[in-house]
Design a protein around this motif. Sequence first.
Motif, short mmCIF file in Angstrom:
data_model
loop_
_atom_site.label_atom_id
_atom_site.label_comp_id
_atom_site.label_asym_id
_atom_site.label_seq_id
_atom_site.Cartn_x
_atom_site.Cartn_y
_atom_site.Cartn_z
N SER A 157 81.20 -44.32 -37.17
CA SER A 157 82.65 -44.35 -37.26
C SER A 157 83.30 -45.42 -36.40
O SER A 157 84.48 -45.71 -36.56
CB SER A 157 83.23 -42.98 -36.89
OG SER A 157 82.83 -42.61 -35.58
N THR A 158 82.55 -46.02 -35.45
CA THR A 158 83.13 -47.06 -34.59
C THR A 158 83.04 -48.40 -35.28
O THR A 158 81.95 -48.96 -35.47
CB THR A 158 82.40 -47.12 -33.24
OG1 THR A 158 82.48 -45.85 -32.60
CG2 THR A 158 83.04 -48.17 -32.33
N ARG A 159 84.19 -48.93 -35.66
CA ARG A 159 84.23 -50.17 -36.44
C ARG A 159 84.21 -51.37 -35.51
O ARG A 159 84.79 -51.36 -34.42
CB ARG A 159 85.49 -50.18 -37.30
CG ARG A 159 85.46 -51.19 -38.44
CD ARG A 159 86.49 -50.82 -39.49
NE ARG A 159 86.53 -51.76 -40.59
CZ ARG A 159 87.20 -51.56 -41.71
NH1 ARG A 159 87.88 -50.43 -41.87
NH2 ARG A 159 87.18 -52.46 -42.68
N VAL A 165 79.61 -51.94 -37.96
CA VAL A 165 79.89 -50.69 -37.26
C VAL A 165 78.83 -50.49 -36.18
O VAL A 165 77.73 -51.07 -36.23
CB VAL A 165 79.87 -49.46 -38.21
CG1 VAL A 165 81.01 -49.54 -39.20
CG2 VAL A 165 78.53 -49.34 -38.92
N THR A 168 75.70 -44.42 -33.79
CA THR A 168 75.18 -43.62 -32.68
C THR A 168 74.23 -42.55 -33.20
O THR A 168 74.32 -42.12 -34.35
CB THR A 168 76.31 -42.94 -31.91
OG1 THR A 168 77.01 -42.05 -32.79
CG2 THR A 168 77.28 -43.96 -31.35
N GLN A 215 79.20 -41.41 -26.99
CA GLN A 215 80.58 -41.69 -27.33
C GLN A 215 80.83 -43.16 -27.04
O GLN A 215 80.44 -43.67 -25.98
CB GLN A 215 81.53 -40.82 -26.51
CG GLN A 215 83.01 -41.03 -26.84
CD GLN A 215 83.92 -40.19 -25.95
OE1 GLN A 215 83.46 -39.42 -25.10
NE2 GLN A 215 85.22 -40.36 -26.12
N VAL A 216 81.49 -43.86 -27.97
CA VAL A 216 81.61 -45.31 -27.88
C VAL A 216 83.07 -45.75 -28.00
O VAL A 216 83.83 -45.19 -28.80
CB VAL A 216 80.79 -46.01 -28.99
CG1 VAL A 216 80.85 -47.52 -28.84
CG2 VAL A 216 79.35 -45.53 -28.97
N SER A 217 83.44 -46.74 -27.21
CA SER A 217 84.72 -47.43 -27.39
C SER A 217 84.47 -48.92 -27.22
O SER A 217 83.51 -49.32 -26.55
CB SER A 217 85.77 -46.95 -26.39
OG SER A 217 85.42 -47.35 -25.06
N ALA A 225 81.17 -52.99 -25.51
CA ALA A 225 81.27 -51.57 -25.81
C ALA A 225 80.99 -50.76 -24.56
O ALA A 225 80.06 -51.05 -23.81
CB ALA A 225 80.28 -51.20 -26.90
N THR A 242 78.18 -56.44 -27.46
CA THR A 242 78.02 -56.05 -28.86
C THR A 242 77.45 -57.17 -29.73
O THR A 242 77.05 -56.92 -30.87
CB THR A 242 79.35 -55.58 -29.46
OG1 THR A 242 80.34 -56.60 -29.29
CG2 THR A 242 79.82 -54.30 -28.76
N THR A 318 89.55 -47.73 -24.67
CA THR A 318 88.98 -49.04 -24.96
C THR A 318 89.00 -49.95 -23.74
O THR A 318 88.25 -50.92 -23.69
CB THR A 318 89.76 -49.73 -26.10
OG1 THR A 318 91.14 -49.86 -25.71
CG2 THR A 318 89.67 -48.92 -27.38
#
Length: 631
Positions: A157-159, A165, A168, A215-217, A225, A242, A318
Amino acid sequence: MRDDDDQPWRPAAPARASAVWEGAPARSDGGPRAADVDDAGDLAPAAPDPAVSTAGPLRPPGRASSALTGVARAAAARSRRLTPTRRVAGLIGATALVAALVAVGGVAAGPEYAPVARASFEVDDLRTAPTTTAWSTDLRSVLAPGAEADCVGFDGSTRLGDDDVLVTTSAQGYVPDSGCEDAPGRLARLDARTGEVLWVADVAEAVGIDAIGLQVSVDPATGDALVAVQSIVGSGLARLDTETGEVQEVLRGPPDDGATGQVDESDGSDESDGSDVSDGSAAGGLADGSDPGYDPEGSSPSTGSSTGSVLQVEGLSTTAVVVSEQPGDRFSDEGAVVAQGGRSLYRLYRADDLSAPTWTGNAGAGLSVRLVGDLLVIDVGDEPLVVDARTGAVDPLPGGLRNVESWAASLDGVVLSGRAGGEPTMVSLDSDGALRWSARLPSTSYPSVTDSCISVTVPGGEVTCLDPRTGDELWSRTLRAPGGGDRDGDGAGGSGSGEAEQVQAYFGTATDDVLAAVVDADEQGDPSGLDRGKEVHALAALSGDERWVTELPVASYVIATSRTTGYAATFFPSGRDTPTLIAFDLSDGRTLWTIELSSGSFTSAFWGPTLVRVDPGGVVHGLTTGVELAG
């Protein structure tokens, strides 16, 4: 030389078409064509979707189109009797007349769609059910080699940019002795257009803990990231490049350089005379055993040992991260809290530098912190505070807000809702934590925030839009439950079941339209949520005008939009039913198609712009329709 070589050249005239449109072949029995009969045996028009490019024979014009054709023929006949000058003027007038008729009658007008306001949220425009697999990638063999299929889940879901993407891994169904204890905490960058895995990073190994989830931002300034690695007890943190997947920094526990304070494990029961804790700061509770609450000066090392302390990621944005350090004996081996009281040290870091915190503070266990962008809101009783992660500056939370209940980013700042003077209130802060505005709310609510509208929904069907820049009310309207009267709230137009008892707002879509749902009171008790009893209304952000309305199952949410298509997903926490994806037209709300989603572990339906299906074996498939859109 031929005799006619000196004659002017005249090309042969093309053969005249037998008809300007191709009629449907008649059946010998005089009945309707097979193409005009649907599966149920009912007559069905074969009109193509206006948003899909199609090829095929021309169809007979409709009545309105025939009328326009008649007007054009009459104008042409009259034009032949005019002089050239008047003929040109007449042609211009006829063109304007036809254009006016089209504008008034809507003969050639197509469906109207809201403009895409947030391209980073836009997904593929799938007007028909996806039947083609564009690519397939075995993620389990890449990210979790050796793990049992039902022990690991994947989420993309992390674009990252337009097409990529961050995927995870997470442990599924983990309990002691389940056989899933060693599910890895890995991260991968995946091209969602091709399914190519660009790199894989073992973040759990880099941090040095057994992971059950990530969990990623992504920092928009650097592109790096922040990855929080969650274990059964405690967390770790890593910053990754990234572009390469290389781990840049790791935060895995209390610092060993003495730059910040350690956890004070005192529970306030110290039998000393209390002379060393007169201000309740670094050494823990007061002499009477009470909890002094937040201590902004608690950044000096305590006298207690940090052995066995646990790092917890309390908030991740972020651009920043806030962590706490807590005594390890507060938790059981299964992660449950078994001891109350004592103190915790909180530390706030910028996303681009995990080497030294910009702020530290001591407080009792269970402190409520909310991190949005660079602003950390500390909700401590009568004196809530706001901390700037860039500078570490601490100020009272403006606007008189207490008991913060919701928070969201807005215009490079934050909007918070809670209570001020006992009344439901929302405040907006700029990027420095200064008050933009404060507004009373009709009741406690969780807002949906875009740059055009902050929509507040309350039980009873009322939807109110506030201007994000001023807090002024732009519009308000009351939505009725399905069949419960008109949608403008004057009570006319049907019996139904009265006003809705539940209103939900959605965010994460590509348009700024306010998406609010009203649920039929008779359907809210349906345990499966399969019956359609929820109407989703799209309201224009600036005016509140209704663009479309569609009916969906109660247990569903709008999860994404494209240029012309919206998508809603059903959810079933019990796991007994298969989640489904419902596509609907964004001009009128009509359902276009429905398919089943992954029946295994939960995953986002869209990875970047691409609709995906993850099968139980850990193979992810990118889906497409193979139909190109017009325009």
